[in-house]
Design a protein around this motif. Structure first.
Motif, mmCIF file in Angstrom:
data_model
loop_
_atom_site.group_PDB
_atom_site.id
_atom_site.type_symbol
_atom_site.label_atom_id
_atom_site.label_comp_id
_atom_site.label_asym_id
_atom_site.label_seq_id
_atom_site.Cartn_x
_atom_site.Cartn_y
_atom_site.Cartn_z
ATOM 1 N N ALA A 363 32.922 38.520 14.898
ATOM 2 C CA ALA A 363 32.910 39.846 15.520
ATOM 3 C C ALA A 363 31.675 40.617 15.089
ATOM 4 C CB ALA A 363 34.165 40.632 15.137
ATOM 5 N N ILE A 364 31.141 41.440 15.986
ATOM 6 C CA ILE A 364 29.980 42.267 15.672
ATOM 7 C C ILE A 364 30.348 43.345 14.661
ATOM 8 C CG2 ILE A 364 28.279 43.883 16.606
ATOM 9 C CD1 ILE A 364 28.748 42.467 19.350
ATOM 10 N N GLY A 365 31.548 43.883 14.799
ATOM 11 C CA GLY A 365 31.975 44.996 13.958
ATOM 12 C C GLY A 365 32.636 46.051 14.804
ATOM 13 N N ARG A 366 32.523 47.298 14.371
ATOM 14 C CA ARG A 366 33.143 48.414 15.074
ATOM 15 C C ARG A 366 32.083 49.442 15.446
ATOM 16 N NH1 ARG A 366 38.676 50.197 12.113
ATOM 17 N NH2 ARG A 366 38.854 51.305 14.097
ATOM 18 N N ILE A 367 32.501 50.482 16.132
ATOM 19 C CA ILE A 367 31.553 51.501 16.591
ATOM 20 C C ILE A 367 30.992 52.252 15.398
ATOM 21 C CG2 ILE A 367 31.246 53.532 18.041
ATOM 22 C CD1 ILE A 367 33.736 52.605 19.620
ATOM 23 N N VAL A 368 29.679 52.356 15.335
ATOM 24 C CA VAL A 368 29.016 53.095 14.265
ATOM 25 C C VAL A 368 29.287 54.590 14.449
ATOM 26 C CG1 VAL A 368 26.750 53.750 13.336
ATOM 27 C CG2 VAL A 368 27.228 51.355 13.920
ATOM 28 N N PRO A 369 29.621 55.309 13.365
ATOM 29 C CA PRO A 369 29.847 56.753 13.476
ATOM 30 C C PRO A 369 28.690 57.460 14.196
ATOM 31 C CG PRO A 369 30.497 56.000 11.304
ATOM 32 C CD PRO A 369 29.855 54.825 11.989
ATOM 33 N N GLY A 370 29.068 58.401 15.058
ATOM 34 C CA GLY A 370 28.071 59.147 15.814
ATOM 35 C C GLY A 370 27.852 58.633 17.215
ATOM 36 N N HIS A 371 28.373 57.438 17.511
ATOM 37 C CA HIS A 371 28.190 56.845 18.833
ATOM 38 C C HIS A 371 29.530 56.691 19.536
ATOM 39 C CE1 HIS A 371 24.121 55.977 17.502
ATOM 40 N NE2 HIS A 371 24.621 55.350 16.455
ATOM 41 N N GLN A 372 29.485 56.684 20.859
ATOM 42 C CA GLN A 372 30.654 56.365 21.666
ATOM 43 C C GLN A 372 30.347 55.099 22.456
ATOM 44 O OE1 GLN A 372 32.656 59.715 23.755
ATOM 45 N NE2 GLN A 372 31.031 60.987 22.888
ATOM 46 N N VAL A 373 31.098 54.039 22.185
ATOM 47 C CA VAL A 373 30.877 52.748 22.823
ATOM 48 C C VAL A 373 32.175 52.309 23.474
ATOM 49 C CG1 VAL A 373 30.131 50.353 22.478
ATOM 50 C CG2 VAL A 373 29.168 52.182 21.052
ATOM 51 N N ALA A 374 32.071 51.744 24.658
ATOM 52 C CA ALA A 374 33.254 51.268 25.375
ATOM 53 C C ALA A 374 32.919 49.984 26.115
ATOM 54 C CB ALA A 374 33.752 52.337 26.353
ATOM 55 N N ILE A 375 33.961 49.314 26.593
ATOM 56 C CA ILE A 375 33.809 48.127 27.434
ATOM 57 C C ILE A 375 34.148 48.548 28.863
ATOM 58 C CG2 ILE A 375 34.490 45.734 27.803
ATOM 59 C CD1 ILE A 375 33.146 46.236 25.090
ATOM 60 N N LEU A 376 33.201 48.343 29.787
ATOM 61 C CA LEU A 376 33.361 48.808 31.162
ATOM 62 C C LEU A 376 33.563 47.649 32.129
ATOM 63 C CD1 LEU A 376 30.533 51.513 31.488
ATOM 64 C CD2 LEU A 376 32.827 51.768 30.506
ATOM 65 N N ASP A 377 34.231 47.946 33.252
ATOM 66 C CA ASP A 377 34.291 46.972 34.333
ATOM 67 C C ASP A 377 33.080 47.149 35.243
ATOM 68 O OD1 ASP A 377 34.771 49.167 35.979
ATOM 69 O OD2 ASP A 377 36.917 48.763 36.204
ATOM 70 N N GLU A 378 33.040 46.404 36.348
ATOM 71 C CA GLU A 378 31.868 46.427 37.226
ATOM 72 C C GLU A 378 31.673 47.782 37.894
ATOM 73 O OE1 GLU A 378 32.144 43.205 39.956
ATOM 74 O OE2 GLU A 378 31.913 41.657 38.414
ATOM 75 N N GLU A 379 32.737 48.551 38.039
ATOM 76 C CA GLU A 379 32.628 49.881 38.666
ATOM 77 C C GLU A 379 32.290 50.975 37.653
ATOM 78 O OE1 GLU A 379 35.276 47.731 39.611
ATOM 79 O OE2 GLU A 379 33.857 47.205 41.208
ATOM 80 N N GLY A 380 32.242 50.619 36.375
ATOM 81 C CA GLY A 380 31.903 51.604 35.355
ATOM 82 C C GLY A 380 33.088 52.302 34.751
ATOM 83 N N SER A 381 34.292 51.766 34.952
ATOM 84 C CA SER A 381 35.494 52.345 34.351
ATOM 85 C C SER A 381 35.777 51.675 33.008
ATOM 86 C CB SER A 381 36.705 52.165 35.274
ATOM 87 O OG SER A 381 36.498 52.836 36.499
ATOM 88 N N VAL A 382 36.304 52.456 32.067
ATOM 89 C CA VAL A 382 36.602 51.935 30.733
ATOM 90 C C VAL A 382 37.796 50.992 30.804
ATOM 91 C CG1 VAL A 382 37.259 52.538 28.373
ATOM 92 C CG2 VAL A 382 35.657 53.989 29.633
ATOM 93 N N LEU A 383 37.636 49.821 30.199
ATOM 94 C CA LEU A 383 38.679 48.799 30.206
ATOM 95 C C LEU A 383 39.577 48.929 28.981
ATOM 96 C CD1 LEU A 383 36.498 45.767 31.316
ATOM 97 C CD2 LEU A 383 38.385 46.764 32.626
ATOM 98 N N PRO A 384 40.805 48.477 29.077
ATOM 99 C CA PRO A 384 41.713 48.511 27.915
ATOM 100 C C PRO A 384 41.334 47.451 26.894
ATOM 101 C CG PRO A 384 42.784 47.436 29.779
ATOM 102 C CD PRO A 384 41.493 47.995 30.300
ATOM 103 N N ALA A 385 41.859 47.597 25.696
ATOM 104 C CA ALA A 385 41.594 46.646 24.612
ATOM 105 C C ALA A 385 41.985 45.238 25.043
ATOM 106 C CB ALA A 385 42.368 47.044 23.363
#
Length: 559
Positions: A363-385
């Motif tokens: 695993a790469i790790g987790r989100i570094v403090p100060g940033h907002q990172v998400a996993i998106l689908d092709e339409e740009g919507s945030v995907l569930p875990a």
């Protein structure tokens, strides 16, 4: 900066950015320390004979003031671009500091670039001055007729007694004659400071333009991946080229801002035995070593027994680390490597911190403090875990580029979502319920090799300029050491026949004209390439073939 916290959740929850209205990289990375602790060691440079040259913040301040004065004397105005074509060296750092002081834009360039790669970047960036060494000067003199914006060149390692063309100046002479006082240009955090070229899947490389705030943006990720650096006695080293974002922004500039001494060496070819010896001899406490180099270190038997290492933290980024290398570091060095993730355009936004237990093999790790990172689908919507999608970072973000140089359409295309406020990386990954991100791969044709991201178009263009090549496609073939290697599929012109000699000739041609890291390590000759009805090469089909081959399947015939 990060404050120590008992847990990741507290660390992330309590972090707040403090971006001042006025900010200059050189002020933060040199002048602040010069005023408070002038004789503090900033850089320990290992010379060719093995001796070490120490540079204090005061010495760096004076040397960079002199160079900044020279820039202004040659007509460089705020916003002009300065090429820095050098290996790890004091002059490289001095050039960066002088550029920022003068309100100019640094363009880091790798010495391994061939003529075509170098010429494109200098022309596209409109670079007006380049500081380089004798190796780079030879390339620049041959290219100068193609570079109308290039007014002057500074060379660092040619004796003062040697005569130079009128437009070339000795670095040493500038240091002798220029004033040691300089009034720093007052910059804001969003004023352009540096432009690092990054490869894409279509078209030529693009200049990722960053503001002065980019160094502040790197601090949380850098501190996290080094288990709350700085601590007493910390001293950092990386084999990564300072022309790469990993060397410059994951190590050099943030370390100087934090007062951590940087060990540097101009040796460009990585040697695992020498790397261990360097860390032992020079008391390296913190290291940033890309995954390919870590894999090469495995060739050294019993390193913990043979070398008296002082390593407190070990970070890695640039390509997939892999569970096997992760466990080797634990078993052989007694450390947990802190993997991290980012891109030239938006770097160090995911990371690990073994001091807080934020570390997992694979695993790469987790989100570094100060940033907002998400996993998106092709339409740009945030995907569930647990769902695979594209890594994206919410804008605005201090570590995010201002834009691609002179490419507004390409810049706009990087943003997704209903509000167009998610910066899309093109990297596929999965974020689990605990917030750990596991890298899956690229969703395009970009090639990741030895930490470098290589666009196929640039490789293909150079291949097509070879007289024997009528059609070419470059793809990434999986490789246990380098993550991927560049493999080229080539259709020959009439009068040429496939042979090992011709393949070697084509490889040397690309290596000399493009880059030592981007030439095809394998060439397959074909009578035709898979094409769409609109005439585009289907690289995906070639990648699938190369992946099967890497897995041990029978290779297809040469033609």
């Amino acid at each position: 900066m990060l404050d120590h916290a008992a847990s990741y959740d507290a660390l992330y929850r309590n972090f707040r950015w403090t971006i001042p209205a006025r900010f200059n990289i050189a002020e933060a990375c040199c002048e602040t320390w010069r005023r408070h602790e002038a004789d503090r060691i900033a850089l320990l440079h290992i010379l060719a004979d093995g001796n070490v040259q120490d540079w204090t913040y005061s010495q760096l301040s004076i040397a960079s003031n002199k160079l900044a004065n020279y820039f202004h004397s040659t007509g460089c105005a705020p916003g002009d671009r300065i090429g820095i074509l050098l290996p790890q060296a004091p002059e490289t750092l001095i050039a960066h500091l002088a550029t920022y002081k003068a309100g100019l834009i640094a363009v880091p360039l790798a010495l391994l670039f061939g003529a075509d790669a170098l010429s494109y970047r200098l022309r596209d960036g409109g670079v007006s001055c380049v500081i380089t060494n004798a190796q780079g000067l030879e390339k620049l003199l041959a290219l100068r007729p193609q570079l109308p914006d290039l007014r002057s060149i500074i060379v660092t390692d040619i004796p003062l007694a040697a005569s130079l063309p009128d437009h070339v100046q000795h670095f040493a002479k500038i240091q002798q004659n220029a004033s040691a006082s300089f009034q720093m240009w007052q910059t804001g955090p969003d004023d352009p400071a540096m432009m690092i070229y990054t490869s894409g899947t279509t078209g030529a490389p693009k200049g990722a333009l960053h503001g002065h705030r980019v160094v502040l943006g790197h601090l949380p990720g850098m501190q996290m991946s080094h288990n709350f650096l700085p601590q007493s006695g910390d001293r950092i080293w990386t084999p990564a080229d300072w022309a790469w974002a990993g060397g410059l922004l994951n190590v050099l500039l943030p370390s100087l801002l934090l007062g951590v001494a940087v060990v540097s060496s101009a040796v460009q070819k990585f040697d695992p035995e020498q790397a261990f010896r360097l860390m032992q001899t020079h008391g390296v406490v913190n290291a940033f070593i890309p995954p390919t180099a870590l894999k090469m270190l495995r060739a050294v038997p019993s390193p913990a027994e043979r070398f008296a290492l002082r390593l407190r933290s070990l970070a890695s980024a640039g390509e997939a680390l892999g569970a096997e290398t992760y466990h080797w570091v634990q078993n052989s060095l007694g450390l947990t490597v802190n993997d991290a993730y980012g891109q030239t355009e938006c770097n160090l936004v995911l990371g690990s911190c073994s001091a807080l237990g934020i570390s997992r093999a694979g695993a790469i790790g987790r989100i570094v403090p100060g940033h907002q990172v998400a996993i998106l689908d092709e339409e740009g919507s945030v995907l569930p875990a647990g769902t695979q999608g594209e890594i994206a970072i919410r804008a605005p973000d201090p570590v995010m580029m201002l834009s691609y140089w002179n490419k507004p359409a390409e810049t706009a295309a990087k943003f997704k979502g209903p509000e167009k406020d998610w910066f899309a990386t093109g990297d596929q990954a999965v974020m689990d319920e605990d917030g750990f991100v596991s890298f899956v791969g690229r969703d395009d044709d970009l090639i990741t090799s030895t930490g470098y991201r290589i666009g196929p178009t640039e490789v293909e263009d150079t291949l097509l300029s070879h007289p024997a090549v009528v059609l070419a496609a470059a793809i990434g073939k999986p490789d246990a050491l380098r993550t991927e290697i560049v493999k080229a599929y080539v259709v020959l012109a009439d009068g040429y026949e496939p042979s090992a000699e011709l393949a070697s000739n084509i490889q040397d041609y690309v290596r000399q004209r493009l880059s030592a890291h981007a030439y095809p390590r394998e060439i397959a000759f074909r009578s035709a390439l898979p094409m769409t009805t609109s005439g585009k090469i289907i690289r995906r089909a070639l990648r699938q073939e190369a992946t099967r081959e890497a897995a041990g399947a029978e290779p297809l015939p040469l033609v």
